[in-house]
Design an enzyme around this catalytic site. Structure first.
Site: not given
Length: 238
Positions: A113-115, A117, A199
């Site tokens: 998961l990106d930062r 999220s 996104k």
């Protein structure tokens, strides 16, 4: 990685002061055991979690680890980062799921998961398990709660179900399920996990994602009462 398997003769040569040619004699002398059984063949496979002994001395005794975390916003899905707190940093200070430093070094992340999220994140030292979960051909569903800047409508449902073509990579996303639960909130179910996929898909509608929270990966669901940063071990049947 934890998915590596070796022939017994190669494994012994790497972990003991014997050459691969010596292994036949060791076998004849019944000096090697794998998972409690006397080894009999130089080609026997040694897996990452096989218990191997030579002359009653343990050469390998590694247990599989399966962890889940409610990843907070702001934490990086990485094992190391010079600028930001990582999920391994979170585990290093965990009281619910204490691990030894050597165990932490073995872990890798299953579906990042990106930062910005949050939500369910899985970690393991078992690469075969993680590959089964993440490979698109296995069609493991991942469910996300998404908060958007602008209202959504039925056009989104149609577009997600049809898949979207991204010319930069020359790929078309697999069909995704989108369920509208509020004017600016949806549930998205993916069978794949491409870079910033959700996104970018909403970007086609020029509708920025304000929040992305993963609720589940396959059978593994984020407990509704878990708190950001909480971690726990998973019970996986072999």
């Amino acid at each position: 990685m934890a998915s590596c398997r070796y022939r017994l003769d190669r494994f012994i040569a790497q972990h003991a002061a014997f050459s691969r040619r010596d292994v036949r004699l060791l076998l004849a002398q019944r000096r090697i055991t794998i998972d409690g059984e006397v080894a009999v063949d130089i080609t026997q496979p040694v897996g990452p979690f096989s218990l191997v002994t030579l002359d009653h001395v343990v050469l390998q005794q590694q247990q599989p680890l399966y962890l889940a975390m409610n990843k907070p916003v702001g934490v990086v899905s990485a094992t190391r980062d010079n600028e930001h707190t990582t999920v391994i940093d979170q585990l290093r200070h965990s009281t619910e799921c204490p691990l030894e430093p050597a165990q932490l070094e073995q872990l890798h992340i299953v579906g990042r998961l990106d930062r910005a999220s949050s939500g369910l994140l899985l970690l393991t030292n078992d690469s075969l398990w993680s590959q089964r979960l993440m490979a698109p051909e296995h069609k493991v569903a991942k469910v996300y709660h998404v908060t958007l800047a602008h209202p959504v409508n039925a056009d989104y449902i149609t577009a997600f179900a049809a898949g979207m073509y991204f010319p930069f990579e020359n790929i078309t996303t697999r069909p995704a399920l989108l369920e509208i639960i509020a004017e600016r909130e949806v549930l998205v179910t993916l069978m794949e996990g491409r870079y910033h996929q959700i996104k970018r898909m909403f970007g086609r509608f020029r509708n920025p994602v304000l929040g992305l929270h993963r609720l589940s990966i396959g059978q593994w669901q984020l407990p509704p009462d878990s708190w950001p940063g909480q971690s726990w071990q998973l019970a996986i049947k072999s």
